[in-house]
Design a protein around this motif. Structure first.
Motif, PDB file in Angstrom:
ATOM      1  N   SER A   1      -1.363  -0.196  -2.386  1.00  0.00           N
ATOM      2  CA  SER A   1      -0.338   0.248  -1.444  1.00  0.00           C
ATOM      3  C   SER A   1      -0.967   0.567  -0.090  1.00  0.00           C
ATOM      4  CB  SER A   1       0.363   1.495  -2.020  1.00  0.00           C
ATOM      5  OG  SER A   1       1.230   2.067  -1.078  1.00  0.00           O
TER       6      SER A   1
ATOM      7  N   GLU B   1      -0.341  -1.109   3.472  1.00  0.00           N
ATOM      8  CA  GLU B   1       0.030  -0.274   4.615  1.00  0.00           C
ATOM      9  C   GLU B   1      -0.849  -0.585   5.824  1.00  0.00           C
ATOM     10  OE1 GLU B   1       0.285   3.858   3.724  1.00  0.00           O
ATOM     11  OE2 GLU B   1       0.572   4.446   5.811  1.00  0.00           O
TER      12      GLU B   1
ATOM     13  N   ARG C   1       0.479  -3.688   7.322  1.00  0.00           N
ATOM     14  CA  ARG C   1       1.812  -3.516   7.909  1.00  0.00           C
ATOM     15  C   ARG C   1       1.762  -2.631   9.158  1.00  0.00           C
ATOM     16  NH1 ARG C   1       4.103  -0.509   3.833  1.00  0.00           N
ATOM     17  NH2 ARG C   1       6.084  -0.506   4.928  1.00  0.00           N
TER      18      ARG C   1
ATOM     19  N   GLU D   1       2.817   6.663  -4.477  1.00  0.00           N
ATOM     20  CA  GLU D   1       2.830   6.324  -3.046  1.00  0.00           C
ATOM     21  C   GLU D   1       3.475   7.441  -2.237  1.00  0.00           C
ATOM     22  OE1 GLU D   1       4.816   2.394  -4.073  1.00  0.00           O
ATOM     23  OE2 GLU D   1       3.562   1.779  -2.382  1.00  0.00           O
TER      24      GLU D   1
END
Lengths: 366, 366
Positions: A183, A187, A190, B253
């Motif tokens: 994740s 991130e 992104r 998350e």
């Protein structure tokens, strides 16, 4: 540059697990060795997140593959005996259809319009390819890392299609530590302004995000123990250093930078996001009731080899044990091998002698 | 808001190990309990990278401190008996002088003009503070995480200044895995365009970089084992999710996002870079010849308690063992405690009952 890839056209439309479909999609794959008349000597390899179909050199492409020392005539996976197939994963960018390819509906790259991708889709596409080669039942299905998860999806979705299974450093479901790492990698990509919601190009490319993602990957693919021996606190020579007060100073930082440099432009960022998310989503427990153990117990293979590495922090040994126990519960004869290779998750790419011995030993009994 | 901090003016100019000096610098600190007439009951606490001097509530600031359940009247570190001092680290941003403060030479914030900071400087500043309180010899010097490294720097630079030492989850030198993690955290901050070579402000602040750095920190501060039990694969409720196809989906998350949110604006990015780099630089072997073992052997304390946690991936148990062995080699009586707390590096902040028992037991023997 020579190219050994062949292309297989998936059924069109190809339905995707979470909805949507692919039109005119294909897989790139390579083969080594010869399929026997009985079509019973095929080994299909499902790869980790980033490798191509070029697992080893062959006549059409003599460049070294990502498992060069493992596969070939007289090697651990002996192509004098076995017919080996390796496909680039559906959703990747090494020849198979993925987010970087043209969407036939628009004539533009899919980017984030690519349908949601799961490892079940990866498995189904691979199964279609295997069937297209006239193979009813694989002699062996081998998956490592993400490919090991795809392999479990293959086995649970296509009962009776595989005789023996080799599972390497993988997981029957993504656990929170691995989800956290992936994740964060997503991130970083992104958050890079150049990612631009998937609409980057060569001139405006999310290099910074991809670099962070790759470095974080390498950190979790290896082990602290290996690095103490390999890098310790060795610094770069002063002439190698930049003036920047926070520039790379230790060899370990330079090593990570080198890995990032080689990766950043060679793998499509949107493909990375799709495959990374597919790994987080993977949970064998979604197939039927009773959780992971019950799902593993529904897999029918005659024989299995499950290999894990004690220093793997991304796919811990406990998950390899879980796979071995689960397959055993359905009557399969399972060899479980726990290796103390210092190279962590990447050991299957590096510690070829030990992995090769285990794999060759297993294949010899089939 | 009440404030229990006191300020101590460092000698001016205060010389820095790697060159340069600080003019008019100070440390913020808090105390608990009463210094005995013999001045022999003082415990000085050196903190990890981000905590303030507010380790526990006191009359002037009743808000809970970062080690609230550890320190106080009748608690594990019993302030009815001990006079406890905790300072904000030199170079930090919680009251002590650091890169976010005004450079008296220019009237502008130091930012990257702050001199290069080492944990030896942190230790020397702390030693000046201790001396200023009329304490010739600490009853106990306690350091955890980065503070444990600062404590070793204190001990090696100021022989005879400490009777007993408590070392918690730290390192006698930074190893490559920890360097890799910290280097990547710094890179995430530096790659954020809003970092702007240190010239950010509240309106243009490197939130993205700080968020990645903090999440990576939390990932390495806890353990995979803890998270399997705590988060497994639990997803957020659908109403908690954003529309973004790559938005937070799993509780793990969301947990990381919460940690990042609380940290990003509460810690100065340049201070973070300086302290992080100081941690990478720390190597006790630089003090004298013969490597880490020889340097540890030069440290003279009567008694030591060394605590480590088996699930700590950032400061592995092997390094705690190395510290214990090294101190023992100089004749100190050393208790080595390996805890199997599931909380990894952060266990000393979370698993208070076990850490407290070990610490209280040790203090009772002094």
């Amino acid at each position: 540059m020579s190219d050994a890839r062949r292309w297989f056209a998936l059924s069109s439309p190809f339905p995707m697990k979470r909805g949507g479909e692919l039109v005119g999609a294909h897989l790139a794959y390579e083969t080594w060795g010869t399929l026997s008349a009985e079509r019973d000597n095929a080994i299909f390899i499902l790869t980790g997140l980033s490798p191509s179909a070029h697992a080893a050199s062959n006549a059409d492409d003599p460049s070294p593959g990502w498992w060069e020392d493992m596969i070939g005539p007289g090697k651990y996976i002996d192509t004098n005996q076995w017919f080996v197939i390796c496909a680039n994963t559906l959703g990747s960018c090494k020849g198979s259809t993925g987010p970087a390819d043209t969407n036939p509906a628009t004539g533009q790259p899919y980017r984030l319009d690519f349908p949601e991708l799961t490892l079940e889709d990866v498995a189904n596409a691979s199964h279609e390819l295997v069937r297209s080669l006239g193979i009813e039942r694989l002699g062996c299905l081998l998956g490592n890392s993400m490919g090991g998860m795809s392999a479990l999806a293959y086995l649970v979705q296509h009962p009776g299609s595989v005789r023996a299974h080799i599972s390497i450093s993988t997981a029957p479901q993504a656990q929170p530590f691995a989800i956290a790492i992936r994740s964060l990698q997503r991130e970083a990509i992104r958050l890079d302004p150049n990612w631009n919601n998937g609409h980057y190009d060569d001139a405006h490319y999310p290099e910074a995000g991809m670099s962070i993602a790759r470095k974080l990957g390498v950190i979790t693919y290896r082990s602290a123990m290996e690095w103490v021996g390999r890098f310790a606190r060795i610094r770069l020579d002063s002439e190698q250093r930049e003036e920047d007060p926070f520039a790379v100073e230790f060899q370990i930082e330079s090593y990570l930078a080198g890995h990032a440099r080689r990766f950043v432009r060679s793998f499509d960022p949107n493909c990375y996001l799709y495959l990374s998310r597919a790994s987080d989503w993977f949970d064998l427990a979604e197939h039927g009731t009773g959780g992971v153990e019950a799902a593993l117990k529904r897999i029918d293979v005659e024989r299995a080899l499950v290999i894990g590495v004690e220093t793997d922090i991304l796919f811990p040994l406990s998950q390899q044990q879980q796979i071995a126990d689960g397959l055993r519960a359905n009557g399969a004869t399972v060899d479980f091998v726990a290796l103390d290779s210092p190279q962590g998750h990447d050991a299957f790419l590096v510690d070829i002698p030990r992995f090769g011995a285990a794999i060759a030993g297993f294949l010899a009994t089939l």
